[in-house]
Scaffold this motif. Structure first.
Motif, PDB file in Angstrom:
ATOM      1  N   GLN A   1      37.733  50.728  41.768  1.00 39.04           N
ATOM      2  CA  GLN A   1      37.075  50.544  40.477  1.00 39.04           C
ATOM      3  C   GLN A   1      36.853  49.049  40.181  1.00 39.04           C
ATOM      4  OE1 GLN A   1      39.388  52.694  37.547  1.00 39.04           O
ATOM      5  NE2 GLN A   1      38.749  54.691  38.332  1.00 39.04           N
ATOM      6  N   LEU A   2      36.388  48.355  41.209  1.00 43.86           N
ATOM      7  CA  LEU A   2      36.084  46.929  41.091  1.00 43.86           C
ATOM      8  C   LEU A   2      34.577  46.720  41.209  1.00 43.86           C
ATOM      9  CD1 LEU A   2      38.894  45.434  43.365  1.00 43.86           C
ATOM     10  CD2 LEU A   2      38.831  45.441  40.867  1.00 43.86           C
ATOM     11  N   GLU A   3      34.086  45.703  40.530  1.00 40.48           N
ATOM     12  CA  GLU A   3      32.672  45.372  40.582  1.00 40.48           C
ATOM     13  C   GLU A   3      32.397  44.367  41.707  1.00 40.48           C
ATOM     14  OE1 GLU A   3      30.397  46.792  38.828  1.00 40.48           O
ATOM     15  OE2 GLU A   3      31.763  47.938  37.517  1.00 40.48           O
ATOM     16  N   GLN A   4      31.191  44.395  42.231  1.00 36.11           N
ATOM     17  CA  GLN A   4      30.820  43.445  43.272  1.00 36.11           C
ATOM     18  C   GLN A   4      30.857  42.018  42.736  1.00 36.11           C
ATOM     19  OE1 GLN A   4      27.151  44.350  45.246  1.00 36.11           O
ATOM     20  NE2 GLN A   4      27.036  42.368  46.287  1.00 36.11           N
ATOM     21  N   SER A   5      30.582  41.853  41.450  1.00 31.50           N
ATOM     22  CA  SER A   5      30.613  40.514  40.848  1.00 31.50           C
ATOM     23  C   SER A   5      32.019  39.923  40.908  1.00 31.50           C
ATOM     24  CB  SER A   5      30.134  40.587  39.393  1.00 31.50           C
ATOM     25  OG  SER A   5      30.934  41.489  38.636  1.00 31.50           O
ATOM     26  N   TRP A   6      33.055  40.775  40.745  1.00 32.64           N
ATOM     27  CA  TRP A   6      34.438  40.289  40.861  1.00 32.64           C
ATOM     28  C   TRP A   6      34.705  39.787  42.272  1.00 32.64           C
ATOM     29  CZ3 TRP A   6      38.273  41.896  44.191  1.00 32.64           C
ATOM     30  CH2 TRP A   6      39.543  41.363  43.967  1.00 32.64           C
ATOM     31  N   LEU A   7      34.245  40.553  43.249  1.00 33.00           N
ATOM     32  CA  LEU A   7      34.457  40.170  44.641  1.00 33.00           C
ATOM     33  C   LEU A   7      33.747  38.857  44.957  1.00 33.00           C
ATOM     34  CD1 LEU A   7      35.505  40.815  47.489  1.00 33.00           C
ATOM     35  CD2 LEU A   7      33.423  42.152  47.868  1.00 33.00           C
ATOM     36  N   MET A   8      32.507  38.724  44.524  1.00 36.87           N
ATOM     37  CA  MET A   8      31.753  37.506  44.799  1.00 36.87           C
ATOM     38  C   MET A   8      32.388  36.301  44.105  1.00 36.87           C
ATOM     39  SD  MET A   8      29.566  38.677  46.837  1.00 36.87           S
ATOM     40  CE  MET A   8      28.625  37.164  47.038  1.00 36.87           C
ATOM     41  N   ASN A   9      32.952  36.538  42.925  1.00 35.98           N
ATOM     42  CA  ASN A   9      33.616  35.451  42.204  1.00 35.98           C
ATOM     43  C   ASN A   9      34.864  34.987  42.951  1.00 35.98           C
ATOM     44  OD1 ASN A   9      34.080  33.710  39.880  1.00 35.98           O
ATOM     45  ND2 ASN A   9      35.768  35.101  39.384  1.00 35.98           N
ATOM     46  N   GLU A  10      35.648  35.944  43.477  1.00 34.74           N
ATOM     47  CA  GLU A  10      36.852  35.602  44.233  1.00 34.74           C
ATOM     48  C   GLU A  10      36.503  34.879  45.527  1.00 34.74           C
ATOM     49  OE1 GLU A  10      40.137  36.095  43.359  1.00 34.74           O
ATOM     50  OE2 GLU A  10      39.221  36.534  41.419  1.00 34.74           O
ATOM     51  N   VAL A  11      35.440  35.327  46.186  1.00 33.60           N
ATOM     52  CA  VAL A  11      35.005  34.662  47.421  1.00 33.60           C
ATOM     53  C   VAL A  11      34.524  33.250  47.110  1.00 33.60           C
ATOM     54  CG1 VAL A  11      33.271  34.696  49.257  1.00 33.60           C
ATOM     55  CG2 VAL A  11      34.442  36.803  48.607  1.00 33.60           C
ATOM     56  N   GLY A  12      33.808  33.087  45.999  1.00 38.00           N
ATOM     57  CA  GLY A  12      33.299  31.777  45.636  1.00 38.00           C
ATOM     58  C   GLY A  12      34.390  30.767  45.333  1.00 38.00           C
ATOM     59  N   LYS A  13      35.540  31.238  44.835  1.00 36.80           N
ATOM     60  CA  LYS A  13      36.652  30.344  44.538  1.00 36.80           C
ATOM     61  C   LYS A  13      37.181  29.653  45.794  1.00 36.80           C
ATOM     62  CE  LYS A  13      38.376  32.867  40.488  1.00 36.80           C
ATOM     63  NZ  LYS A  13      39.524  33.660  39.946  1.00 36.80           N
ATOM     64  N   THR A  14      37.032  30.298  46.936  1.00 33.53           N
ATOM     65  CA  THR A  14      37.538  29.742  48.191  1.00 33.53           C
ATOM     66  C   THR A  14      36.501  28.897  48.913  1.00 33.53           C
ATOM     67  OG1 THR A  14      36.887  31.701  49.474  1.00 33.53           O
ATOM     68  CG2 THR A  14      39.068  31.733  48.459  1.00 33.53           C
ATOM     69  N   GLY A  15      35.283  28.871  48.391  1.00 31.67           N
ATOM     70  CA  GLY A  15      34.226  28.091  49.032  1.00 31.67           C
ATOM     71  C   GLY A  15      33.629  28.763  50.246  1.00 31.67           C
ATOM     72  N   ASN A  16      33.839  30.069  50.410  1.00 32.52           N
ATOM     73  CA  ASN A  16      33.320  30.805  51.556  1.00 32.52           C
ATOM     74  C   ASN A  16      32.059  31.573  51.175  1.00 32.52           C
ATOM     75  OD1 ASN A  16      35.233  30.566  53.935  1.00 32.52           O
ATOM     76  ND2 ASN A  16      36.673  31.129  52.341  1.00 32.52           N
TER      77      ASN A  16
ATOM     78  N   GLN B   1      30.460  41.947  56.088  1.00 30.21           N
ATOM     79  CA  GLN B   1      29.795  43.008  55.337  1.00 30.21           C
ATOM     80  C   GLN B   1      30.744  43.563  54.281  1.00 30.21           C
ATOM     81  OE1 GLN B   1      28.363  45.918  58.108  1.00 30.21           O
ATOM     82  NE2 GLN B   1      26.859  44.539  59.015  1.00 30.21           N
ATOM     83  N   ILE B   2      30.242  43.784  53.088  1.00 32.49           N
ATOM     84  CA  ILE B   2      31.049  44.313  51.991  1.00 32.49           C
ATOM     85  C   ILE B   2      31.269  45.809  52.172  1.00 32.49           C
ATOM     86  CG2 ILE B   2      31.138  44.678  49.490  1.00 32.49           C
ATOM     87  CD1 ILE B   2      29.424  42.187  49.153  1.00 32.49           C
ATOM     88  N   ILE B   3      32.500  46.259  51.970  1.00 36.51           N
ATOM     89  CA  ILE B   3      32.842  47.679  52.065  1.00 36.51           C
ATOM     90  C   ILE B   3      32.724  48.266  50.654  1.00 36.51           C
ATOM     91  CG2 ILE B   3      34.503  49.363  52.933  1.00 36.51           C
ATOM     92  CD1 ILE B   3      33.523  47.362  55.014  1.00 36.51           C
ATOM     93  N   TYR B   4      31.559  48.773  50.324  1.00 29.60           N
ATOM     94  CA  TYR B   4      31.272  49.194  48.955  1.00 29.60           C
ATOM     95  C   TYR B   4      32.104  50.404  48.527  1.00 29.60           C
ATOM     96  CZ  TYR B   4      27.307  45.998  49.011  1.00 29.60           C
ATOM     97  OH  TYR B   4      26.527  44.868  49.071  1.00 29.60           O
ATOM     98  N   HIS B   5      32.382  51.333  49.438  1.00 33.94           N
ATOM     99  CA  HIS B   5      33.142  52.517  49.019  1.00 33.94           C
ATOM    100  C   HIS B   5      34.585  52.165  48.664  1.00 33.94           C
ATOM    101  CE1 HIS B   5      33.717  52.417  53.456  1.00 33.94           C
ATOM    102  NE2 HIS B   5      34.956  52.774  53.158  1.00 33.94           N
ATOM    103  N   ASN B   6      35.141  51.086  49.263  1.00 37.34           N
ATOM    104  CA  ASN B   6      36.481  50.648  48.879  1.00 37.34           C
ATOM    105  C   ASN B   6      36.463  49.962  47.516  1.00 37.34           C
ATOM    106  OD1 ASN B   6      37.620  51.681  51.153  1.00 37.34           O
ATOM    107  ND2 ASN B   6      37.839  49.738  52.226  1.00 37.34           N
ATOM    108  N   LEU B   7      35.401  49.222  47.240  1.00 36.90           N
ATOM    109  CA  LEU B   7      35.248  48.640  45.903  1.00 36.90           C
ATOM    110  C   LEU B   7      35.180  49.737  44.844  1.00 36.90           C
ATOM    111  CD1 LEU B   7      32.668  45.706  46.250  1.00 36.90           C
ATOM    112  CD2 LEU B   7      35.025  45.541  45.439  1.00 36.90           C
ATOM    113  N   LYS B   8      34.443  50.781  45.151  1.00 36.01           N
ATOM    114  CA  LYS B   8      34.326  51.898  44.215  1.00 36.01           C
ATOM    115  C   LYS B   8      35.666  52.600  44.033  1.00 36.01           C
ATOM    116  CE  LYS B   8      31.692  56.149  43.424  1.00 36.01           C
ATOM    117  NZ  LYS B   8      30.639  57.061  43.955  1.00 36.01           N
ATOM    118  N   TYR B   9      36.398  52.751  45.129  1.00 38.49           N
ATOM    119  CA  TYR B   9      37.713  53.406  45.052  1.00 38.49           C
ATOM    120  C   TYR B   9      38.664  52.619  44.158  1.00 38.49           C
ATOM    121  CZ  TYR B   9      42.283  55.113  46.540  1.00 38.49           C
ATOM    122  OH  TYR B   9      43.557  55.616  46.555  1.00 38.49           O
TER     123      TYR B   9
END
Length: 233
Positions: A179-194, A169-177
């Motif tokens: 100042q990162l976008e969910q798209s950045w997180l999904m892109n980083e996760v996608g690089k690992t094939g997970n 599960q994504i911790i949205y309040h930490n992303l907000k803290y």
């Protein structure tokens, strides 16, 4: 049958939240008494129909406990409300009177020292049983762990990795803290094939990168450093 236990449980939870963390961590004598009394009071409506009276008594007990906590902040009253620490070892010598006072056998004292990482009582400058019943140990200076300051080393400030994904599960309040976008997180996760759902833990590192620990354990092919007890090896 359903609403009465729910109301009692919710009221008890809210009262403990109002009380604060201290009452449910390491307890003093009246902390423990408070929990016992409060538990007994709030459980009464489950068996009896006098819910209003029981909850009123519970609130009164909470107020009384909060008053005691406030009084304990004054040094003169603190020594009345709390027990004093008891010395068990002083300068390598075991205090027999202290052990007798807290009714602690020698094997239990040695067990507490082992938990703290000490095996020889002669290496202890002071060991005391604190007000909460926990054992604090101060080693002699020559036996304490070496500190960076002893070697005149300058250590970087400790960085605590910030969780961004936990148990899939994504911790949205930490992303907000951060100042990162969910798209950045999904892109980083996608690089690992997970996939996010398969990730046990993903943290934001000091270097701005994402560290991912997924659910899969690697096969270490009988590496002795990864030995596990049992017949599954």
């Amino acid at each position: 049958m359903l609403y009465r236990p729910f109301i009692v449980f919710t009221a008890g939870y809210l009262l403990l939240r109002v009380t604060g963390k201290k009452a449910v961590s390491q307890m003093h004598s009246f902390d423990l008494l408070y929990i016992f009394v409060l538990t007994n009071i709030i459980s009464t409506p489950v068996e009896d129909s006098k819910m209003g009276k029981a909850l009123t008594y519970a609130v009164i007990i909470v107020i009384f406990y909060k008053i005691l906590i406030r009084l304990s902040l004054h040094n003169k009253l603190r020594w009345i409300l709390y027990e004093r620490p008891t010395v068990l070892i002083r300068n390598g010598d075991i205090d027999r009177k202290g052990l007798k006072k807290v009714r602690m056998p020698m094997n239990e004292l040695l067990s507490h020292l082992r938990v703290k990482g000490f095996t020889d009582t002669q290496n202890i400058a002071m060991a005391t049983m604190e007000e909460t019943g926990s054992i604090s140990v101060i080693p002699k200076s020559e036996y304490r762990p070496v500190q960076p300051n002893d070697l005149n080393l300058r250590i970087q400030k400790e960085y605590v990795p910030i969780p961004l994904i936990m148990d899939g599960q994504i911790i949205y309040h930490n992303l907000k803290y951060l100042q990162l976008e969910q798209s950045w997180l999904m892109n980083e996760v996608g690089k690992t094939g997970n996939n996010v759902e398969n990730i046990l833990l993903a943290t934001y590192s000091e270097n701005g990168k994402l560290f991912i620990d997924d659910n899969e354990l690697q096969n270490h092919k009988n590496d002795p450093y990864y030995y596990e007890p049992g017949k599954d090896n």
